[in-house]
Design a protein around this motif. Structure first.
Motif, PDB file in Angstrom:
ATOM      1  N   ASP A 187       0.652  51.951 -15.595  1.00  0.00           N
ATOM      2  CA  ASP A 187       1.543  51.098 -14.808  1.00  0.00           C
ATOM      3  C   ASP A 187       0.888  49.744 -14.520  1.00  0.00           C
ATOM      4  O   ASP A 187       1.522  48.684 -14.624  1.00  0.00           O
ATOM      5  CB  ASP A 187       1.905  51.816 -13.501  1.00  0.00           C
ATOM      6  CG  ASP A 187       3.088  51.150 -12.804  1.00  0.00           C
ATOM      7  OD1 ASP A 187       4.142  50.977 -13.454  1.00  0.00           O
ATOM      8  OD2 ASP A 187       2.951  50.781 -11.626  1.00  0.00           O
TER       9      ASP A 187
ATOM     10  N   GLN B 244       6.215  60.765 -20.094  1.00  0.00           N
ATOM     11  CA  GLN B 244       6.503  59.883 -18.954  1.00  0.00           C
ATOM     12  C   GLN B 244       6.727  58.420 -19.348  1.00  0.00           C
ATOM     13  O   GLN B 244       6.972  57.578 -18.478  1.00  0.00           O
ATOM     14  CB  GLN B 244       5.332  59.943 -17.959  1.00  0.00           C
ATOM     15  CG  GLN B 244       5.092  61.318 -17.361  1.00  0.00           C
ATOM     16  CD  GLN B 244       6.287  61.798 -16.548  1.00  0.00           C
ATOM     17  OE1 GLN B 244       6.912  61.025 -15.834  1.00  0.00           O
ATOM     18  NE2 GLN B 244       6.645  63.075 -16.686  1.00  0.00           N
TER      19      GLN B 244
ATOM     20  N   ARG C   9       9.431  55.619 -18.370  1.00  0.00           N
ATOM     21  CA  ARG C   9       9.409  54.879 -17.098  1.00  0.00           C
ATOM     22  C   ARG C   9       9.427  53.372 -17.311  1.00  0.00           C
ATOM     23  O   ARG C   9       9.822  52.620 -16.423  1.00  0.00           O
ATOM     24  CB  ARG C   9       8.106  55.167 -16.332  1.00  0.00           C
ATOM     25  CG  ARG C   9       7.950  56.572 -15.844  1.00  0.00           C
ATOM     26  CD  ARG C   9       6.665  56.609 -14.986  1.00  0.00           C
ATOM     27  NE  ARG C   9       6.340  57.986 -14.615  1.00  0.00           N
ATOM     28  CZ  ARG C   9       5.357  58.304 -13.782  1.00  0.00           C
ATOM     29  NH1 ARG C   9       4.611  57.332 -13.249  1.00  0.00           N
ATOM     30  NH2 ARG C   9       5.115  59.547 -13.483  1.00  0.00           N
TER      31      ARG C   9
END
Lengths: 299, 299
Positions: A31, A64, A67
């Protein structure tokens, strides 16, 4: 406008040699990397979890990735089975690594260099059938810790074989960080002569302090694709002495300071380097992180 | 045969920011440096002992230099009085530093940049009368920690003034380690256009990891004279954030690995870096020292 394309390899090459951290911590790192503006991230490798325990959660990480938008996520593989796993996990950008030396190839994947080259065609077929793209990374393109100097012509031959076998892109890797600019220019020149249809990227380590000098030499030879890792993390568990990718923030500084666009925000890149240092609980090898950016009054 | 000329500045720029070590320890360090094969060593500076206590023994160091033959020893000065002291101590190769910015010049020597430029002619006269040679080092050639970016044209103007005022040689210094290759090429190009009669040397810091990339960019522009310090020691006490010269052993590796002669034995350069680390009682910032040379089997 001059521009380069940086692929962040911290979550893969940066973490593979480290003690495992949690999948959640990796996602926090990814992220922070996405926030830097980098457009390509190599997030993991699909290899034996026994061989590389810190990347045993490859499928969990891949699950994931939806995202984030606007970033191309890729994964490294070293076998046909690894490519199958990566594709099954939804990855469509695959890097297949081929060692240019037999000694490192055997240590890394248990087969010699020619046997690894022979796998390019079936892996390319598999990747293309799934609508993906394959990059072949020629590892140990300068020196092997077991076999000594790699003949530059061998690197050029693998590059030619890779393109003839269906690879979509190429990179040349100084896996153990022994290259210097003159040899970088030599090897790149031979590769470019062998495969005039593509310009290879480079994957560099700063093990002997030469990383950015080699990156600049590669840029001067027309290379525009560079691998790097936040904080200069990294190394290869099967190549003794291989430590430290070039640091993304220092690579981006080198280009941005000269007006060459990277898409990366230096302050956010420093944040990502600081974060992975915290998550690993140890300092990272980044002079820029220690010094800070060019924080002089702007006129 | 391609060759470059490296000036070791560890005993001066490397030690000036450190806690003082004994004159005997410095001589041990210089002895290890001479053993590397380097042909030029900047051994001290003749400046105020209050301002730079670690170089307060300049005369004592200079008095011992006749121990070694075949090496050119030089010293840095920042004033006419410093030049007098250096000449009286028997030094005949003098580096006079001129800051390209007023802010750094005032912090460093208490006068503005133009006043420092005005001193070049009388210092050159003094040095020449004693049979010596004067190099002018243009400091803060890229950014000033006080004034911001240095106009490249200012560096070129100082270079032209220096040669017109009798300097025998020139160097361009990235004092706080903020330069990058594109800006290096830009500044060197302007200096070379302003003073076509000489090729400047470069004095580089690795504060933001850019040091060797800048060195390679400078080499590509024709520069053949480079300053560096064993173990990447160094910094300027009057330039916040200035740390770490480029490491001599990494600079020499960059050239020697590509067949460009430096006269320096890498293993002995690593010994000198290890010695100064021991004498200072702290680690030095050298990736090569941590990794070791290219210790792969030679074929």
């Amino acid at each position: 406008m001059n521009a380069v394309d940086i692929r962040e390899v911290g979550p893969r090459d940066g973490l593979q040699i480290e003690e495992p951290i949690s999948t959640e911590a990796k996602l926090e790192f990814i992220d922070a990397l996405v926030a830097t503006g980098v457009r390509r991230i190599e997030v993991t490798s699909f290899v034996s979890p026994r061989a590389v325990p810190s990347l045993a959660d490859a499928e969990a990480v891949a699950a994931q990735l939806n995202r984030w938008q606007g970033v191309t996520f890729s994964a490294l593989v070293a076998s046909l089975n690894g490519a199958r796993r990566a594709l099954a996990a939804g990855i469509r950008q695959i890097e297949y690594v081929v060692s240019a030396s037999d000694g490192h190839s055997r240590a890394n994947v248990g087969r010699d260099s020619a046997a690894s080259v022979a796998l390019i065609a079936p892996i390319a077929e598999l990747v293309h059938e799934a609508g993906g793209q394959l990059e072949v990374i020629v590892a140990i393109a300068f020196d092997c810790p077991f076999d000594g100097p790699t003949p530059p012509q061998r690197v050029a031959e693998i590059a030619r074989s890779a393109m003839a076998s269906g690879a979509d892109a190429l990179a040349v890797a100084d896996t153990i960080g022994t290259a210097s600019p003159i040899r970088m220019v030599d090897v790149l020149g031979r590769v470019r002569a062998a495969v005039p249809e593509t310009v290879p990227g480079v994957h560099l380590h700063n093990t002997r302090g030469q990383g950015l000098a080699n990156a600049w030499a590669a840029y001067s030879e027309g290379v525009r694709q560079f691998d790097s890792a936040a904080g200069g993390l990294g190394g290869c568990p099967f190549a003794p002495g291989a430590s430290g990718n070039i640091a993304t923030e220092e690579l981006a500084y080198m280009f941005e300071d000269g007006g060459i666009a990277t898409g990366i925000d230096i302050d956010r890149a420093l944040n990502a380097a600081r974060l992975i240092s915290d998550l690993l609980g140890k300092p990272v090898a980044s002079n820029l992180l220690a010094a800070g950016g060019r924080s002089v009054p702007a006129h």
